[in-house]
Design an enzyme around this catalytic site. Structure first.
Site, PDB file in Angstrom:
ATOM      1  N   TRP A 133      33.842  30.494  39.958  1.00 44.85           N
ATOM      2  CA  TRP A 133      34.762  31.521  39.436  1.00 44.85           C
ATOM      3  C   TRP A 133      36.208  31.097  39.252  1.00 44.85           C
ATOM      4  O   TRP A 133      36.843  31.545  38.317  1.00 44.85           O
ATOM      5  CB  TRP A 133      34.676  32.804  40.271  1.00 44.85           C
ATOM      6  CG  TRP A 133      35.243  32.735  41.667  1.00 44.85           C
ATOM      7  CD1 TRP A 133      34.601  32.306  42.789  1.00 44.85           C
ATOM      8  CD2 TRP A 133      36.552  33.141  42.081  1.00 44.85           C
ATOM      9  NE1 TRP A 133      35.422  32.422  43.873  1.00 44.85           N
ATOM     10  CE2 TRP A 133      36.620  32.929  43.471  1.00 44.85           C
ATOM     11  CE3 TRP A 133      37.665  33.664  41.417  1.00 44.85           C
ATOM     12  CZ2 TRP A 133      37.777  33.217  44.211  1.00 44.85           C
ATOM     13  CZ3 TRP A 133      38.806  33.952  42.148  1.00 44.85           C
ATOM     14  CH2 TRP A 133      38.859  33.727  43.531  1.00 44.85           C
TER      15      TRP A 133
ATOM     16  N   ASP B 220      33.461  34.970  48.676  1.00 48.14           N
ATOM     17  CA  ASP B 220      34.777  34.556  48.194  1.00 48.14           C
ATOM     18  C   ASP B 220      35.871  35.015  49.150  1.00 48.14           C
ATOM     19  O   ASP B 220      35.700  35.975  49.903  1.00 48.14           O
ATOM     20  CB  ASP B 220      35.044  35.176  46.805  1.00 48.14           C
ATOM     21  CG  ASP B 220      34.938  36.703  46.838  1.00 48.14           C
ATOM     22  OD1 ASP B 220      34.035  37.219  47.524  1.00 48.14           O
ATOM     23  OD2 ASP B 220      35.768  37.372  46.200  1.00 48.14           O
ATOM     24  N   GLU B 221      36.988  34.336  49.100  1.00 44.88           N
ATOM     25  CA  GLU B 221      38.238  34.783  49.718  1.00 44.88           C
ATOM     26  C   GLU B 221      38.046  35.341  51.127  1.00 44.88           C
ATOM     27  O   GLU B 221      38.361  36.490  51.402  1.00 44.88           O
ATOM     28  CB  GLU B 221      38.880  35.856  48.811  1.00 44.88           C
ATOM     29  CG  GLU B 221      39.221  35.308  47.447  1.00 44.88           C
ATOM     30  CD  GLU B 221      39.689  36.383  46.456  1.00 44.88           C
ATOM     31  OE1 GLU B 221      40.503  36.047  45.596  1.00 44.88           O
ATOM     32  OE2 GLU B 221      39.216  37.533  46.541  1.00 44.88           O
TER      33      GLU B 221
ATOM     34  N   ASP C 250      39.192  41.423  33.450  1.00 44.28           N
ATOM     35  CA  ASP C 250      40.265  42.281  33.978  1.00 44.28           C
ATOM     36  C   ASP C 250      41.634  41.753  33.562  1.00 44.28           C
ATOM     37  O   ASP C 250      42.636  42.450  33.704  1.00 44.28           O
ATOM     38  CB  ASP C 250      40.180  42.414  35.513  1.00 44.28           C
ATOM     39  CG  ASP C 250      40.177  41.080  36.245  1.00 44.28           C
ATOM     40  OD1 ASP C 250      39.692  40.073  35.678  1.00 44.28           O
ATOM     41  OD2 ASP C 250      40.650  41.038  37.403  1.00 44.28           O
TER      42      ASP C 250
ATOM     43  N   TYR D 154      37.092  36.364  32.978  1.00 41.08           N
ATOM     44  CA  TYR D 154      37.553  37.515  33.768  1.00 41.08           C
ATOM     45  C   TYR D 154      38.180  38.575  32.850  1.00 41.08           C
ATOM     46  O   TYR D 154      39.329  38.473  32.432  1.00 41.08           O
ATOM     47  CB  TYR D 154      38.527  37.051  34.854  1.00 41.08           C
ATOM     48  CG  TYR D 154      37.839  36.734  36.171  1.00 41.08           C
ATOM     49  CD1 TYR D 154      36.522  36.266  36.186  1.00 41.08           C
ATOM     50  CD2 TYR D 154      38.487  36.901  37.391  1.00 41.08           C
ATOM     51  CE1 TYR D 154      35.881  35.984  37.384  1.00 41.08           C
ATOM     52  CE2 TYR D 154      37.854  36.618  38.603  1.00 41.08           C
ATOM     53  CZ  TYR D 154      36.553  36.162  38.588  1.00 41.08           C
ATOM     54  OH  TYR D 154      35.932  35.888  39.777  1.00 41.08           O
TER      55      TYR D 154
ATOM     56  N   ARG E 218      36.369  48.971  43.442  1.00 43.83           N
ATOM     57  CA  ARG E 218      37.813  49.215  43.316  1.00 43.83           C
ATOM     58  C   ARG E 218      38.026  50.529  42.587  1.00 43.83           C
ATOM     59  O   ARG E 218      38.920  51.286  42.888  1.00 43.83           O
ATOM     60  CB  ARG E 218      38.488  48.053  42.602  1.00 43.83           C
ATOM     61  CG  ARG E 218      38.887  46.895  43.523  1.00 43.83           C
ATOM     62  CD  ARG E 218      37.790  46.449  44.475  1.00 43.83           C
ATOM     63  NE  ARG E 218      38.168  45.312  45.263  1.00 43.83           N
ATOM     64  CZ  ARG E 218      38.054  44.041  44.862  1.00 43.83           C
ATOM     65  NH1 ARG E 218      37.504  43.738  43.697  1.00 43.83           N
ATOM     66  NH2 ARG E 218      38.431  43.062  45.655  1.00 43.83           N
TER      67      ARG E 218
ATOM     68  N   TRP F 285      36.503  43.067  37.032  1.00 45.56           N
ATOM     69  CA  TRP F 285      37.031  43.695  38.254  1.00 45.56           C
ATOM     70  C   TRP F 285      37.849  44.910  37.859  1.00 45.56           C
ATOM     71  O   TRP F 285      38.435  44.935  36.777  1.00 45.56           O
ATOM     72  CB  TRP F 285      37.913  42.700  39.022  1.00 45.56           C
ATOM     73  CG  TRP F 285      37.191  41.444  39.402  1.00 45.56           C
ATOM     74  CD1 TRP F 285      37.280  40.230  38.786  1.00 45.56           C
ATOM     75  CD2 TRP F 285      36.255  41.276  40.475  1.00 45.56           C
ATOM     76  NE1 TRP F 285      36.463  39.319  39.420  1.00 45.56           N
ATOM     77  CE2 TRP F 285      35.823  39.937  40.454  1.00 45.56           C
ATOM     78  CE3 TRP F 285      35.741  42.135  41.455  1.00 45.56           C
ATOM     79  CZ2 TRP F 285      34.901  39.428  41.368  1.00 45.56           C
ATOM     80  CZ3 TRP F 285      34.823  41.628  42.365  1.00 45.56           C
ATOM     81  CH2 TRP F 285      34.422  40.285  42.320  1.00 45.56           C
ATOM     82  N   THR F 286      37.906  45.906  38.748  1.00 42.29           N
ATOM     83  CA  THR F 286      38.476  47.185  38.313  1.00 42.29           C
ATOM     84  C   THR F 286      39.649  47.678  39.173  1.00 42.29           C
ATOM     85  O   THR F 286      39.871  48.872  39.283  1.00 42.29           O
ATOM     86  CB  THR F 286      37.369  48.261  38.273  1.00 42.29           C
ATOM     87  OG1 THR F 286      36.790  48.397  39.585  1.00 42.29           O
ATOM     88  CG2 THR F 286      36.286  47.920  37.285  1.00 42.29           C
ATOM     89  N   GLU F 287      40.410  46.743  39.745  1.00 44.77           N
ATOM     90  CA  GLU F 287      41.586  47.168  40.522  1.00 44.77           C
ATOM     91  C   GLU F 287      42.514  48.060  39.700  1.00 44.77           C
ATOM     92  O   GLU F 287      43.144  48.968  40.229  1.00 44.77           O
ATOM     93  CB  GLU F 287      42.390  45.951  41.006  1.00 44.77           C
ATOM     94  CG  GLU F 287      41.812  45.249  42.212  1.00 44.77           C
ATOM     95  CD  GLU F 287      40.917  44.085  41.832  1.00 44.77           C
ATOM     96  OE1 GLU F 287      40.421  44.061  40.684  1.00 44.77           O
ATOM     97  OE2 GLU F 287      40.713  43.192  42.675  1.00 44.77           O
TER      98      GLU F 287
ATOM     99  N   HIS G 211      36.079  40.456  52.504  1.00 46.41           N
ATOM    100  CA  HIS G 211      35.995  41.664  51.647  1.00 46.41           C
ATOM    101  C   HIS G 211      35.134  42.746  52.301  1.00 46.41           C
ATOM    102  O   HIS G 211      34.321  43.386  51.654  1.00 46.41           O
ATOM    103  CB  HIS G 211      35.455  41.298  50.252  1.00 46.41           C
ATOM    104  CG  HIS G 211      36.455  40.565  49.410  1.00 46.41           C
ATOM    105  ND1 HIS G 211      37.453  41.202  48.712  1.00 46.41           N
ATOM    106  CD2 HIS G 211      36.619  39.239  49.168  1.00 46.41           C
ATOM    107  CE1 HIS G 211      38.188  40.304  48.059  1.00 46.41           C
ATOM    108  NE2 HIS G 211      37.709  39.104  48.324  1.00 46.41           N
TER     109      HIS G 211
ATOM    110  N   ASP H 291      33.184  46.264  49.148  1.00 44.90           N
ATOM    111  CA  ASP H 291      34.433  45.500  49.217  1.00 44.90           C
ATOM    112  C   ASP H 291      35.368  46.194  50.203  1.00 44.90           C
ATOM    113  O   ASP H 291      34.978  47.180  50.850  1.00 44.90           O
ATOM    114  CB  ASP H 291      35.068  45.366  47.818  1.00 44.90           C
ATOM    115  CG  ASP H 291      35.782  44.025  47.659  1.00 44.90           C
ATOM    116  OD1 ASP H 291      36.673  43.735  48.476  1.00 44.90           O
ATOM    117  OD2 ASP H 291      35.447  43.258  46.739  1.00 44.90           O
TER     118      ASP H 291
HETATM  119  C1  ACM Z   1      36.636  36.625  42.992  1.00 37.65           C
HETATM  120  O1  ACM Z   1      37.194  36.824  41.905  1.00 37.65           O
HETATM  121  N1  ACM Z   1      37.296  36.849  44.118  1.00 37.65           N
HETATM  122  C2  ACM Z   1      35.275  36.167  43.065  1.00 37.65           C
END
Ligand code: ACM
Ligand code: ZN
Length: 471
Positions: free
Chosen positions: A314, A241-242, A341, A339, A83, A392-394, A178, A112
């Site tokens: 997670w 994930d997702e 972030d 998390y 990100r 995470w670095t969004e 992703h 990603d």
């Molecule tokens: C995640 O935070 N989507 C693993």
């Protein structure tokens, strides 16, 4: 720790190292007397951790005996370098602080929707196209071309540097969702054939790899072959994930694959969830033939996952608890404890912009409070390998901001990983931050939340001082 005779002057003490097979792996024993500091361990890691402990004790080391060993064998930190891209030098600085807090596993999120960060010789467009996007910011389109990737030399250098500090690198290729950066590079790997663009915003994309296309399996094999060449560690993280099933439900190729495999919906899983498990099982087979093991986010368990995989829990710890009951090894990184972030306080307007503004925050205390074995069914605890803090670095583009989000919460995560619950004490932890760790972080040149005095009443992020309350 047992004190022997109060403070003593050890400035003239000699260091002596001993091997003692009775000491647990990664554990150590330190005996300090005025003449001699004896470090005993059964492994190189144990010796390294003993020296780190001595460094943390500072100049005035008391005469004492310290016997110590970690609660968990997996003591991880995840960094998202997709990100936003962080240079090899910045990554090494993260490894330094991990080693200083006795963490031993660096989970490196490398692919990603917003970028692809390493070269794959058979698929050169992954970095020619997939490493670049049309906006630096993921919050607003700024039109700045942004990206980058790590060269083979940089990756090899980081893996070796980590190893020299007792840290194993687990690379993550997030699949089959992703994957928009890869789809932008090779549109034929998606269900619609594209065109696709490397994403310049964050969130979850419906566009995922087409699980009914044989070319996708060839692609994954080639990518993971290169991953195995670059990363010698036992585990490879395959994400999982997702992964929305929107396209798979409509795609003739995916539906034909489901029919071929004989999958149907039942009360436990949908046929599309089972298809995702089919992809995970393919990848697991490929990697196990190369002597590697798969680890993936909670969702890889949604279906008939082959044995041998490990689960990274997670959303919360439920997937991990269930995974252990189903016989999978587990790493706990429940978002509300791990998390990094998330905002560090609910002072939404004075903290730097972060995810879930006004809704979710993760104060230091809650990182410290995690017990990775909480709720785990008796008899299955041995499946819990340990825990991980994940960043995470969004919303994070600057190294100073990265360190601000990491520290001191990462140190709390390290205590969760190392210490048994009966010797955890949040009051003592806070005092040790002020007395020991903040001065050490200052000396080592890290930014952290809590350095209010140094920054004239505020916090330094991205070169600017912002005000924020002390913890
Ligand atoms: C995640 O935070 N989507 C693993
Ligand atoms: Zn498809």
């Amino acid at each position: 720790m047992e004190f022997l005779e109060g403070n003593c002057d050890v400035s003239a003490a000699r260091m002596k190292f001993k091997t003692d097979r009775a000491i647990p792996a990664e554990g150590y024993r330190i005996e300090v007397s005025p003449k001699k500091i004896t470090v005993s361990s059964s492994t190189e890691s144990g010796r390294r951790y003993a020296l780190t402990t001595l460094e943390q004790m500072g100049e005035s080391i008391p005469c004492c005996v310290v016997e110590d060993s970690p609660r968990f064998g997996y003591r991880g930190l995840m960094l998202d370098c997709v990100r936003h891209f962080f240079t090899a030098k910045e990554v090494r600085k993260v490894l330094d602080v991990m080693a200083f807090y006795k963490m031993n596993t660096f989970h490196w999120h490398l692919t990603d929707d917003q970028g692809w960060r390493f070269e794959v010789p058979a698929y050169p467009k992954l970095t020619e196209v997939g490493a670049w996007r049309a906006s630096a910011s993921l919050q607003r389109m700024d039109g700045l071309r942004y990206g980058g990737f790590y060269s083979v030399e940089e990756i090899t250098g980081i893996v070796e540097y980590a190893a020299s500090k007792g840290i194993t690198v687990i690379p993550e290729v997030d699949l089959p969702g992703h994957m928009v950066a890869a789809l932008a590079s090779y549109p034929e790997l998606g269900c619609t054939g594209g065109p696709y663009e490397v994403r310049s915003g964050w969130g979850i994309s419906d566009q995922v790899l087409c699980a009914g296309n044989p070319a996708v399996y060839d692609f994954l094999d080639a990518v993971l072959d290169e991953v195995c060449r670059l990363f010698p560690g036992k585990y490879i993280h395959i994400g999982g994930d997702e992964c929305p099933k929107t396209m798979w439900k409509k795609c003739p190729k995916c539906q034909a694959k489901i029919a071929e495999l004989g999958y149907t919906d039942d009360e436990r899983f949908t046929k599309e969830e089972r298809l995702q498990c089919h992809v995970a099982n393919h990848v697991q087979k490929f990697l196990s033939q190369r002597g590697r093991k798969v680890i993936g986010w909670s969702e890889i368990m949604d279906g008939e996952l082959d044995e041998g995989a490990a689960i990274m829990s997670w959303h919360d710890n439920k997937a991990g608890i269930e995974g252990a009951e189903r016989g999978f090894d587990v790493v706990m990184t429940p978002a509300l404890n791990c998390y990094l972030d998330y905002y560090q306080s609910d002072d939404w307007d004075n903290e730097p912009l972060a995810i879930h503004k006004g809704r979710r925050f993760l104060p230091l205390e809650n990182v410290y409070a995690l017990d990775p074995l909480d709720g785990v069914k008796p008899g299955t605890e041995h499946h819990i390998l340990g825990s991980q803090v994940s960043l995470w670095t969004e919303f994070i583009s600057e190294n100073e901001h990265l360190e601000y989000m990491l520290l001191p919460r990462m140190i709390a995560g390290a205590e969760v990983q190392w210490r048994n619950p009966e010797v955890k004490d949040y009051g003592r932890f806070l005092r040790s931050l002020e007395a020991v760790h903040y001065p050490l972080l200052d000396a080592k040149g890290y930014n952290y939340r809590g350095n209010m005095d140094k920054n004239k009443g505020g916090y330094r992020v991205g070169g600017i001082i912002i005000s924020a309350p002390r913890l």
